[in-house]
Design a protein around this motif. Sequence first.
Motif, PDB file in Angstrom:
ATOM      1  N   GLU A  71       0.710  -1.129  -0.139  1.00 25.45           N
ATOM      2  CA  GLU A  71       0.014   0.024   0.012  1.00 25.45           C
ATOM      3  C   GLU A  71       0.974   1.282  -0.116  1.00 25.45           C
ATOM      4  N   GLY A  72       2.388   1.322   0.093  1.00 29.35           N
ATOM      5  CA  GLY A  72       2.994   2.290   0.094  1.00 29.35           C
ATOM      6  C   GLY A  72       3.367   2.756   1.400  1.00 29.35           C
ATOM      7  N   GLU A  73       3.134   2.087   2.598  1.00 30.66           N
ATOM      8  CA  GLU A  73       3.509   2.633   3.883  1.00 30.66           C
ATOM      9  C   GLU A  73       4.798   2.081   4.099  1.00 30.66           C
ATOM     10  N   TYR A  74       5.695   3.004   4.630  1.00 29.40           N
ATOM     11  CA  TYR A  74       7.111   2.501   4.949  1.00 29.40           C
ATOM     12  C   TYR A  74       7.166   2.181   6.612  1.00 29.40           C
ATOM     13  N   LEU A  75       7.590   0.850   6.819  1.00 36.46           N
ATOM     14  CA  LEU A  75       7.619   0.571   8.309  1.00 36.46           C
ATOM     15  C   LEU A  75       9.322   0.731   8.635  1.00 36.46           C
ATOM     16  N   THR A  76       9.235   1.367   9.799  1.00 38.31           N
ATOM     17  CA  THR A  76      10.843   1.530  10.278  1.00 38.31           C
ATOM     18  C   THR A  76      11.403   0.669  11.232  1.00 38.31           C
ATOM     19  N   GLY A  77      10.259  -0.420  11.771  1.00 33.27           N
ATOM     20  CA  GLY A  77      10.870  -1.289  12.616  1.00 33.27           C
ATOM     21  C   GLY A  77      10.311  -1.051  14.148  1.00 33.27           C
ATOM     22  N   GLU A  78       9.698   0.052  14.444  1.00 36.83           N
ATOM     23  CA  GLU A  78       8.894   0.313  15.766  1.00 36.83           C
ATOM     24  C   GLU A  78       7.462   1.255  15.387  1.00 36.83           C
ATOM     25  N   LYS A  79       6.529   0.618  16.006  1.00 34.69           N
ATOM     26  CA  LYS A  79       5.434   1.156  16.108  1.00 34.69           C
ATOM     27  C   LYS A  79       5.158   1.658  17.577  1.00 34.69           C
ATOM     28  N   LEU A  80       4.358   2.835  17.777  1.00 29.60           N
ATOM     29  CA  LEU A  80       3.884   3.348  19.042  1.00 29.60           C
ATOM     30  C   LEU A  80       2.244   2.918  18.791  1.00 29.60           C
ATOM     31  N   VAL A  81       1.720   2.098  19.930  1.00 29.70           N
ATOM     32  CA  VAL A  81       0.463   1.722  20.064  1.00 29.70           C
ATOM     33  C   VAL A  81      -0.369   2.224  20.849  1.00 29.70           C
ATOM     34  N   ILE A  82      -1.464   3.326  20.745  1.00 29.05           N
ATOM     35  CA  ILE A  82      -1.882   4.280  21.415  1.00 29.05           C
ATOM     36  C   ILE A  82      -3.242   3.772  21.866  1.00 29.05           C
ATOM     37  N   GLU A  83      -3.587   3.600  23.021  1.00 31.88           N
ATOM     38  CA  GLU A  83      -4.934   3.170  23.483  1.00 31.88           C
ATOM     39  C   GLU A  83      -5.693   4.566  24.375  1.00 31.88           C
ATOM     40  N   GLY A  84      -6.848   4.582  24.174  1.00 31.14           N
ATOM     41  CA  GLY A  84      -7.484   5.799  24.725  1.00 31.14           C
ATOM     42  C   GLY A  84      -8.927   5.662  24.652  1.00 31.14           C
ATOM     43  N   LYS A  85      -9.599   6.806  25.349  1.00 33.61           N
ATOM     44  CA  LYS A  85     -11.033   7.044  25.013  1.00 33.61           C
ATOM     45  C   LYS A  85     -11.643   8.217  24.668  1.00 33.61           C
ATOM     46  N   VAL A  86     -12.741   8.409  24.127  1.00 32.21           N
ATOM     47  CA  VAL A  86     -13.330   9.753  23.805  1.00 32.21           C
ATOM     48  C   VAL A  86     -14.402   9.633  24.691  1.00 32.21           C
ATOM     49  N   HIS A  87     -13.884  10.716  25.584  1.00 29.25           N
ATOM     50  CA  HIS A  87     -15.006  11.293  26.799  1.00 29.25           C
ATOM     51  C   HIS A  87     -15.996  12.301  26.479  1.00 29.25           C
TER      52      HIS A  87
END
Length: 268
Positions: A71-87
């Motif tokens: 799809e053309g996305e470049y992966l650098t070797g690390e991802k930051l997974v972000i979990e949260g909520k919309v209050h």
Amino acid sequence: MACVLSDSIEIVGICEDFPNNCQGAFTQLKVPEIVEIPEQKPDIEQIIQVLVEGIVTNLKLIQTPVGDSVEGEYLTGEKLVIEGKVHQKIVYVAKTEEGDQPVHSAEFDIPFSTFIVVPDCYIGTVKPGKEDDINVQVCIEDVFIEEINPREVIKSSLLFINAIFPPEQIAPTLALDVEPTSAAPGDNIIIRVDVADNCLLDRIEIDIIDEDDNLVDNYGQSLQGENSAEVTHIWDTAILDPGEYTVEATVYDCAGNETFSTETVTLT
């Protein structure tokens, strides 16, 4: 936080200013939802206000392969997974048998999970378990809300999520040394660039420009992840005519800062 009107519904919490320190580590996320008014609350007659806020509840660094996806996305070797909520709090005029139109509110927390590909410059700057050192900002870009029936509301929030990796960037200092500054065509000119006082460097560019602003030579080198650098370039003047030439060295850091220095060389 801005207040805007959407079809006569006041939306409180829309981001007025995007984060001014974007390192390129950001994503956008749509959070659709259908919420139901709690049983103990009366029916909705008219929604008058929505207060909304994005909250981060957990951060996690994970390892990934390195490379380009189809799809053309470049992966650098690390991802930051972000979990949260919309209050959010929905304020509405209630529909009652008495017809007195009291104002009620209902609060909801809608969870979300997304990720940001860590830019090359910031690989390894934060270790797993130290994710709280990353400053993640959630900005509410837009909110759509509509009543489905007196007990249900459909809503969609558009989030802009930005991550700032430590430490804070300091604009680099640059020392340019050119030897000699007067030579004959055909001589080699030694260009040295020293870069210091920075947290994370991106790259350096050396341009040679003639009197007519034409680029006659260029040298670039990646400095990703370095805190300081010493770069040497040998400029071959064999095919050049006599005249004055400008040597311009520019260093870029991972936060988008740039510093440059120039020196004039005369070929006689």
